[in-house]
Write a protein that holds these residues in place. Structure first.
Motif, PDB file in Angstrom:
ATOM      1  N   VAL A 167      38.459  11.464 -14.181  1.00  0.00           N
ATOM      2  CA  VAL A 167      38.057  11.085 -12.829  1.00  0.00           C
ATOM      3  C   VAL A 167      36.548  11.236 -12.713  1.00  0.00           C
ATOM      4  CG1 VAL A 167      38.226  11.625 -10.366  1.00  0.00           C
ATOM      5  CG2 VAL A 167      40.252  11.798 -11.824  1.00  0.00           C
ATOM      6  N   ALA A 168      35.900  10.202 -12.206  1.00  0.00           N
ATOM      7  CA  ALA A 168      34.466  10.259 -11.926  1.00  0.00           C
ATOM      8  C   ALA A 168      34.273  10.262 -10.416  1.00  0.00           C
ATOM      9  CB  ALA A 168      33.758   9.051 -12.542  1.00  0.00           C
ATOM     10  N   ALA A 169      33.535  11.233  -9.907  1.00  0.00           N
ATOM     11  CA  ALA A 169      33.307  11.346  -8.465  1.00  0.00           C
ATOM     12  C   ALA A 169      31.835  11.644  -8.219  1.00  0.00           C
ATOM     13  CB  ALA A 169      34.179  12.441  -7.868  1.00  0.00           C
ATOM     14  N   VAL A 170      31.266  10.976  -7.211  1.00  0.00           N
ATOM     15  CA  VAL A 170      29.857  11.167  -6.861  1.00  0.00           C
ATOM     16  C   VAL A 170      29.752  11.540  -5.393  1.00  0.00           C
ATOM     17  CG1 VAL A 170      27.559  10.127  -6.771  1.00  0.00           C
ATOM     18  CG2 VAL A 170      29.164   9.440  -8.568  1.00  0.00           C
ATOM     19  N   GLU A 171      29.165  12.682  -5.122  1.00  0.00           N
ATOM     20  CA  GLU A 171      28.889  13.109  -3.746  1.00  0.00           C
ATOM     21  C   GLU A 171      27.571  12.474  -3.298  1.00  0.00           C
ATOM     22  OE1 GLU A 171      29.044  17.472  -2.568  1.00  0.00           O
ATOM     23  OE2 GLU A 171      26.883  17.081  -2.458  1.00  0.00           O
ATOM     24  N   THR A 172      27.598  11.812  -2.124  1.00  0.00           N
ATOM     25  CA  THR A 172      26.382  11.182  -1.615  1.00  0.00           C
ATOM     26  C   THR A 172      26.071  11.688  -0.212  1.00  0.00           C
ATOM     27  OG1 THR A 172      27.549   9.294  -0.637  1.00  0.00           O
ATOM     28  CG2 THR A 172      26.883   9.086  -2.943  1.00  0.00           C
ATOM     29  N   THR A 173      24.825  11.514   0.188  1.00  0.00           N
ATOM     30  CA  THR A 173      24.424  11.864   1.539  1.00  0.00           C
ATOM     31  C   THR A 173      24.843  10.741   2.494  1.00  0.00           C
ATOM     32  OG1 THR A 173      22.272  10.775   1.354  1.00  0.00           O
ATOM     33  CG2 THR A 173      22.417  13.071   0.619  1.00  0.00           C
ATOM     34  N   SER A 174      24.690  10.973   3.786  1.00  0.00           N
ATOM     35  CA  SER A 174      25.028   9.939   4.771  1.00  0.00           C
ATOM     36  C   SER A 174      24.117   8.724   4.627  1.00  0.00           C
ATOM     37  CB  SER A 174      24.926  10.514   6.189  1.00  0.00           C
ATOM     38  OG  SER A 174      23.626  11.062   6.415  1.00  0.00           O
TER      39      SER A 174
END
Length: 313
Positions: A167-174
């Protein structure tokens, strides 16, 4: 066009590195400070007074008289390599955006390939354990991916042979800027597997954006909002703006692995993914990567070669 501040940051020069960690004494003192920031504490009786046996670089407790080394109880335990070589390995691995293979480490450090392989995998183990309890939050792009090349005549895509699912997951800002990533090997893309992954790595209340793969609906069960975009897969999903950063990360990851390693064995896949993840999540300040990795190394328990080679598969 304004320059990317992360890409064009000063970094940590080779000269600066050798000035700080060029001798065995400097490396010893640095590890001592990171292991015992509040002063020495005997691992056997917790006493804080000691004497140093200079010939063997051992520390002897003044109360129980037992001796310990700076590396005992850490990932560096029982090492035969000088501390300077460990620090040089940390420098080479953290300052190269694409990473460094054990073969190149063997040539750069002038040690045997087997010693370089052990050193490399122990440092990757540190990186993996350091990030294992950190969750993503906020807006998160998620995608399914695979490691491993295609076999002639074999099945392609999901369910292909000789591939390692992750699983690849990227946390981003608003505002849509990437902050942290999570790359996790999974047994397959089943609902229960993704539910387990979500419970471990996602903060409740996050917003998860995924494609139409049914297993990702499991993120809703832990209290995350789920924005499901059915895009048909293939080029359509790559060009979907909602998945821009996760596709960019996957592209950079695969380029890095192809250019650095001859092959990535499935049982070691999580370590290689964690190495890339560790550098990405700390890319904002290259100058403190060595202190951060060394600090984590003296807090990671020993791992003998036998356990190191078992892998994680």
């Amino acid at each position: 066009m304004a320059r990317n501040k992360v890409q064009f940051q000063k970094g940590y020069s080779l000269g600066e590195f050798f000035q700080a960690y060029g001798t065995e004494g400097q490396c010893f003192d640095a590890l001592f400070q990171w292991r015992w920031p509040n002063g020495f504490q005997c691992p056997f009786c917790a006493h804080d007074q000691y004497c140093k046996l200079t010939q063997r670089q051992l520390l002897q407790c003044n109360r129980c008289r037992r001796q310990t080394s700076i590396t005992a109880g850490t990932i560096l335990q029982s090492t035969k390599l000088p501390l300077t070589l460990w620090f040089q390995a940390m420098y080479l691995i953290t300052q190269d955006k694409k990473g460094l293979s054990a073969m190149r480490l063997h040539r750069q450090l002038g040690i045997s390939y087997n010693a370089a392989w052990r050193l490399k995998h122990k440092l990757m183990q540190v990186m993996m354990e350091r990030d294992d309890d950190r969750k993503l939050a906020g807006f998160i792009e998620v995608d399914d991916a695979y490691l491993g090349g295609e076999r002639a005549g074999g099945k392609r895509g999901r369910g292909a042979d000789a591939k390692t699912p992750f699983v690849a997951a990227v946390e981003t800002t608003s505002e849509g800027h990437p902050t942290r990533i999570r790359l996790s090997v999974v047994k397959g893309f089943k609902t229960q597997e993704i539910l387990n992954w979500s419970q471990k790595y996602l903060e409740v209340g996050s917003t998860v954006i995924s494609d139409g793969l049914a297993c990702f609906n499991a993120v809703s069960e832990i209290g995350c909002a789920h924005d499901r975009i059915v895009c048909g897969g293939g080029r359509a999903s790559v060009e979907e703006p909602e998945f821009y950063w996760v596709n960019t990360v996957l592209g950079n990851l695969k380029t890095s692995l192809r250019s650095t390693y001859h092959a990535v064995r499935s049982k070691y896949a999580q370590r290689y993914l964690s190495e890339f993840q560790y550098r990405f999540n700390r890319r904002f300040d290259l100058r403190i990567l060595i202190p951060r990795l060394a600090y984590a190394a003296v807090r990671t328990p020993p791992m003998p070669e036998k356990l190191l080679k078992i892998g994680l598969g």
